[in-house]
Enzyme design. Structure first.
Site, PDB file in Angstrom:
ATOM      1  N   GLY A 141      47.945 -36.842  12.858  1.00  0.00           N
ATOM      2  CA  GLY A 141      47.126 -38.005  13.167  1.00  0.00           C
ATOM      3  C   GLY A 141      45.855 -38.061  12.334  1.00  0.00           C
ATOM      4  N   ASN A 142      45.492 -36.926  11.700  1.00  0.00           N
ATOM      5  CA  ASN A 142      44.341 -36.916  10.799  1.00  0.00           C
ATOM      6  C   ASN A 142      44.689 -37.494   9.428  1.00  0.00           C
ATOM      7  OD1 ASN A 142      43.030 -34.166  12.411  1.00  0.00           O
ATOM      8  ND2 ASN A 142      41.639 -35.728  11.606  1.00  0.00           N
ATOM      9  N   SER A 143      45.975 -37.619   9.127  1.00  0.00           N
ATOM     10  CA  SER A 143      46.396 -38.114   7.813  1.00  0.00           C
ATOM     11  C   SER A 143      45.726 -39.437   7.473  1.00  0.00           C
ATOM     12  CB  SER A 143      47.909 -38.314   7.787  1.00  0.00           C
ATOM     13  OG  SER A 143      48.566 -37.152   7.411  1.00  0.00           O
ATOM     14  N   LEU A 166      52.520 -37.114 -21.316  1.00  0.00           N
ATOM     15  CA  LEU A 166      52.398 -36.373 -22.568  1.00  0.00           C
ATOM     16  C   LEU A 166      53.746 -36.226 -23.252  1.00  0.00           C
ATOM     17  CD1 LEU A 166      50.107 -35.028 -24.166  1.00  0.00           C
ATOM     18  CD2 LEU A 166      50.650 -32.884 -22.989  1.00  0.00           C
ATOM     19  N   GLY A 167      54.784 -35.971 -22.469  1.00  0.00           N
ATOM     20  CA  GLY A 167      56.111 -35.807 -23.053  1.00  0.00           C
ATOM     21  C   GLY A 167      56.504 -34.366 -23.280  1.00  0.00           C
ATOM     22  N   VAL A 168      56.027 -33.447 -22.407  1.00  0.00           N
ATOM     23  CA  VAL A 168      56.385 -32.039 -22.540  1.00  0.00           C
ATOM     24  C   VAL A 168      56.774 -31.470 -21.186  1.00  0.00           C
ATOM     25  CG1 VAL A 168      54.852 -31.641 -24.511  1.00  0.00           C
ATOM     26  CG2 VAL A 168      53.999 -31.241 -22.183  1.00  0.00           C
ATOM     27  N   HIS A 188      52.206 -41.878   3.269  1.00  0.00           N
ATOM     28  CA  HIS A 188      53.206 -41.386   4.220  1.00  0.00           C
ATOM     29  C   HIS A 188      52.925 -41.813   5.661  1.00  0.00           C
ATOM     30  CE1 HIS A 188      50.400 -37.851   4.747  1.00  0.00           C
ATOM     31  NE2 HIS A 188      50.816 -37.967   5.988  1.00  0.00           N
ATOM     32  N   ASP A 193      50.148 -40.413  -2.924  1.00  0.00           N
ATOM     33  CA  ASP A 193      50.152 -40.535  -1.469  1.00  0.00           C
ATOM     34  C   ASP A 193      49.000 -41.420  -0.989  1.00  0.00           C
ATOM     35  OD1 ASP A 193      51.071 -40.214   1.097  1.00  0.00           O
ATOM     36  OD2 ASP A 193      50.108 -38.287   1.422  1.00  0.00           O
TER      37      ASP A 193
END
Length: 490
Positions: free
Chosen positions: A226-228, A283-285, A122, A152
């Site tokens: 800004g820490n991202s 998994l499909g659930v 981001h 992310d």
């Protein structure tokens, strides 16, 4: 603040004993300074490997916040909940309003001496130009090697003569609540700011639709805009996480911060380097939590596990015999206490792997062997050539996957035979922003009725980037038209 109180109490006890029994009062011992951590060595060893990241948008694109979640402006429940989960789009301390519109700041760190850098997706998402500034004040143009919005994660690369200082990668799986951790980053554009705290919790699932595959590290380390993308260190000077989000109703730090585990990030890095995109297991659930009513009816000891509410036809779970109503207790030996525990484990499983899944069915424990499938790729991910994947086949372009609708489901919904297909997975931002959910039934694509997966594919095969598709969607007993605008690649 607790130590002074303890010392005062101990002093009172000793004085009381001296008065009562002649015991000589003693001055309580002061804890030596060495018992508290000294972070100076960690900072000196690693600061040079931390970078300031600047992303510029030349009018064609803007920094994007991901879809609203409950409590976020624009998201469901925005007016009813105070807390909001915020990502850190930092802005320069004193730019003009126009510059603010087109620039975002963040942090990053060098993971290898040949110039690979990790940050948050981001921070650089859809940027036209990305630059990094090193501690020695050199500013370098960075290439976006690849991104993965669901984790992310963004992998950058800079070219320099010689070797760059790099961090040491630690083991986030060994973290425990109470351990000291340290962050280095650029809050509000103030480079190389150091803050410290402790691990507050691990395996924290935030319940956000855009990152179901991440079990976050929660800390009380002060981090802000800004820490991202900056590193989170342990006391051994190893990176154990990437600072990513805060929980706040003001947009600033309120004592709760979240970091992406470095193990998850490095798994993504290796895939981005080798094949240009990240694959995750499926998994499909569909699952939900074990309610108090279920505990009573099923006579369970406690409300742990994930209740299967729907099984995707033809998926690994379906082929292995998992049924709606099963309670998943363990996945590949890992205990599932709540529904949010399951997606991160499945996501990190290599597709094609055969995994034991323990379920509770009719009061009996059964272990089923499930061959894990491949989750749909994120249509917003960036490949090694710096472009989004081709978005020309309907369901991928729309950011959703559909499956056949059973006769029983059609009957319950009052639909005719051969009418409708069911949304089985929401993989892209466009579909999520439009409000679509897994379990919705699509009846029409523009003017075309659809009653099978093949018909849906035929109706969406010519969908172009930037175009809008109108879907007639049935949810419960109500039908409504929903428009989806297909995102444009760069």
């Amino acid at each position: 603040m607790s130590r002074p109180s303890v010392r005062l109490l101990a002093c009172s006890v000793l004085i009381g004993l001296a008065a009562a029994g002649g015991v000589q009062a003693q001055t309580p011992a002061v804890a030596p300074a060495s018992s508290l951590p000294d972070f100076t060595g960690i900072v000196q060893q690693n600061a040079a490997a931390v970078v300031h990241v600047e992303a510029k948008y030349n009018g064609r694109a803007q920094p994007r916040l991901l879809p609203g979640m409950p409590g976020m402006p624009g998201g469901p429940g925005a007016d009813s909940q105070a807390e909001i989960l915020r990502r850190f789009f930092g802005m320069p301390p004193m730019p003009s309003p126009e510059e603010q519109k087109h620039t975002s700041l963040g942090s990053g760190f060098i993971i290898s001496s040949d110039g690979y850098i990790l940050t948050n997706n981001h921070v650089v998402d859809h940027a036209d130009e990305v630059t990094v500034r090193l501690q020695d004040r050199r500013t370098l143009t960075a290439k976006v090697v690849g991104t993965d919005p669901q984790y992310d994660i963004a992998l950058l690369k800079v070219n320099v003569n010689g070797k760059l200082p790099a961090v040491r990668i630690g083991d986030s799986q060994s973290l425990k609540p109470g351990q000291w951790v340290l962050a280095i980053g650029s809050p509000f554009g103030f480079d190389y700011t150091v803050t410290q705290g402790i691990v507050s919790a691990i395996g924290r699932n935030l319940g956000s639709g855009d990152q179901p595959y991440t079990s976050f590290i929660q800390t009380d380390v002060p981090i802000n805009r800004g820490n991202s993308g900056g590193p989170l260190f342990n006391l051994q000077g190893e990176v154990v996480g990437i600072n990513s989000q805060i929980y706040s109703n003001t947009g600033g730090y309120l004592g709760v911060a979240f970091s992406i585990p470095i193990d998850v990030a490095m798994n993504a890095v290796e895939q981005l380097k080798t094949k240009g995109f990240v694959t995750r297991g499926q998994l499909g659930v569909m699952v939900q939590g074990v309610s108090d009513d279920m505990v009573k009816v099923f006579k369970l000891d406690r409300g742990a596990g994930a209740v299967v509410t729907q099984v995707t036809p033809g998926s690994g779970a379906d082929k292995a015999g998992i049924q709606a109503g099963d309670i998943i207790l363990k996945y590949d030996g890992e205990t599932i206490d709540q529904p949010g525990d399951l997606p991160p484990l499945v996501g990190l499983t290599k597709p094609g792997t055969r995994v034991p899944v323990e379920v509770l069915r009719d009061g009996r424990h059964e272990t089923l062997q499930v061959t894990v499938g491949t989750a749909p790729r994120d249509p917003d991910a960036v490949s090694p050539d710096g472009t989004a994947p081709a978005q020309t086949s309907g369901s991928q372009a729309l950011g959703l996957t559909v499956g056949p609708l059973s006769a029983d489901d059609r009957k319950q919904m009052g639909l005719r035979a051969g009418e409708g297909v069911q949304v089985t997975d929401i993989s892209g931002e466009a579909a999520a922003q439009a409000g679509l959910r897994a379990g919705d039934v699509i009846l029409r694509v523009n003017q075309h009725a659809v009653g099978s997966v093949a018909e849906f594919r035929a109706a969406t095969k010519d969908v172009k980037a930037g175009s809008t598709v109108l879907l007639l969607v049935r949810r419960g007993e109500q039908s409504s038209f929903i428009g989806i605008t297909v995102p444009k690649g760069k």
